[in-house]
Design a protein around this motif. Structure first.
Motif, PDB file in Angstrom:
ATOM      1  N   GLY A  31       0.951 -37.931  39.596  1.00 37.85           N
ATOM      2  CA  GLY A  31       1.698 -37.026  38.736  1.00 37.85           C
ATOM      3  C   GLY A  31       0.968 -35.771  38.303  1.00 37.85           C
ATOM      4  N   THR A  32      -0.264 -35.591  38.767  1.00 33.75           N
ATOM      5  CA  THR A  32      -1.019 -34.392  38.425  1.00 33.75           C
ATOM      6  C   THR A  32      -0.422 -33.189  39.131  1.00 33.75           C
ATOM      7  N   ARG A  33      -0.313 -32.095  38.428  1.00 38.45           N
ATOM      8  CA  ARG A  33       0.302 -30.873  38.960  1.00 38.45           C
ATOM      9  C   ARG A  33      -0.664 -30.140  39.876  1.00 38.45           C
ATOM     10  N   ILE A  34      -0.198 -29.810  41.061  1.00 40.12           N
ATOM     11  CA  ILE A  34      -0.952 -28.969  41.982  1.00 40.12           C
ATOM     12  C   ILE A  34      -0.758 -27.524  41.538  1.00 40.12           C
ATOM     13  N   VAL A  35      -1.865 -26.786  41.436  1.00 41.44           N
ATOM     14  CA  VAL A  35      -1.772 -25.411  40.944  1.00 41.44           C
ATOM     15  C   VAL A  35      -2.191 -24.370  41.977  1.00 41.44           C
ATOM     16  N   LEU A  36      -2.819 -24.809  43.077  1.00 37.31           N
ATOM     17  CA  LEU A  36      -3.317 -23.833  44.042  1.00 37.31           C
ATOM     18  C   LEU A  36      -3.548 -24.477  45.399  1.00 37.31           C
ATOM     19  N   PHE A  37      -3.213 -23.732  46.441  1.00 37.18           N
ATOM     20  CA  PHE A  37      -3.613 -24.083  47.801  1.00 37.18           C
ATOM     21  C   PHE A  37      -4.619 -23.005  48.207  1.00 37.18           C
ATOM     22  N   PRO A  38      -5.909 -23.336  48.223  1.00 35.83           N
ATOM     23  CA  PRO A  38      -6.913 -22.309  48.534  1.00 35.83           C
ATOM     24  C   PRO A  38      -6.829 -21.858  49.987  1.00 35.83           C
ATOM     25  N   HIS A  39      -6.838 -20.562  50.163  1.00 33.42           N
ATOM     26  CA  HIS A  39      -6.805 -19.989  51.499  1.00 33.42           C
ATOM     27  C   HIS A  39      -7.389 -18.584  51.435  1.00 33.42           C
ATOM     28  N   SER A  40      -7.833 -18.142  52.561  1.00 35.56           N
ATOM     29  CA  SER A  40      -8.395 -16.803  52.671  1.00 35.56           C
ATOM     30  C   SER A  40      -7.260 -15.797  52.756  1.00 35.56           C
ATOM     31  N   ILE A  41      -7.482 -14.593  52.254  1.00 35.35           N
ATOM     32  CA  ILE A  41      -6.489 -13.534  52.403  1.00 35.35           C
ATOM     33  C   ILE A  41      -7.055 -12.348  53.175  1.00 35.35           C
ATOM     34  N   GLU A  42      -8.364 -12.305  53.299  1.00 37.65           N
ATOM     35  CA  GLU A  42      -8.996 -11.209  54.042  1.00 37.65           C
ATOM     36  C   GLU A  42      -9.074 -11.564  55.519  1.00 37.65           C
ATOM     37  N   GLY A  43      -8.696 -10.627  56.357  1.00 36.41           N
ATOM     38  CA  GLY A  43      -8.791 -10.829  57.794  1.00 36.41           C
ATOM     39  C   GLY A  43      -7.772 -11.808  58.350  1.00 36.41           C
ATOM     40  N   VAL A  44      -6.722 -12.073  57.599  1.00 37.61           N
ATOM     41  CA  VAL A  44      -5.691 -13.018  58.033  1.00 37.61           C
ATOM     42  C   VAL A  44      -4.556 -12.230  58.677  1.00 37.61           C
ATOM     43  N   ASP A  45      -4.064 -12.727  59.794  1.00 36.84           N
ATOM     44  CA  ASP A  45      -2.967 -12.033  60.472  1.00 36.84           C
ATOM     45  C   ASP A  45      -1.703 -12.087  59.610  1.00 36.84           C
ATOM     46  N   PRO A  46      -0.791 -11.145  59.804  1.00 38.84           N
ATOM     47  CA  PRO A  46       0.404 -11.062  58.948  1.00 38.84           C
ATOM     48  C   PRO A  46       1.271 -12.319  58.939  1.00 38.84           C
TER      49      PRO A  46
END
Length: 102
Positions: free
Chosen positions: A53-68
């Motif tokens: 029941g713990t709330r997920i608050v983030l899915f970590p991922h890179s944003i630099e150099g990532v294709d559209p």
């Protein structure tokens, strides 16, 4: 040079977390939740909550150099986490010659 080293370290950490075949979410309080399901499948089935029941608050991922395309998929995951559940829109068909494909 320190910036490049920091980026490489961040990329290595990101790749290590994904190379294990596990999806890692960040939960309330800053802890990690690991699952063998991909983020889309997990959020579709369970919403943005762990089995306890713990709330997920983030899915970590890179944003630099990532294709559209990848970036748009990450944004979809981010929105699902924010809303609490992944909901997909109804599929629509393109029309060819005035008729919808079925």
């Amino acid at each position: 040079m320190a910036t490049v080293d920091a980026r490489l370290a961040s990329l290595r950490k990101f790749l290590e977390s994904h190379a294990s075949g596990e999806t890692v979410f960040i939960v309330e309080g800053g802890g990690e939740f690991h699952t063998s399901e991909d983020p889309f499948s997990y959020l579709l089935e369970h919403g943005a909550y762990t089995p306890d029941g713990t709330r997920i608050v983030l899915f970590p991922h890179s944003i630099e150099g990532v294709d559209p395309l990848s970036l748009s998929l990450y944004q979809l995951i981010d929105e699902a986490v924010e809303k609490g559940r992944l909901t997909l829109p109804a599929l629509e068909s393109d029309e060819i010659g005035g008729k919808a494909l079925e």
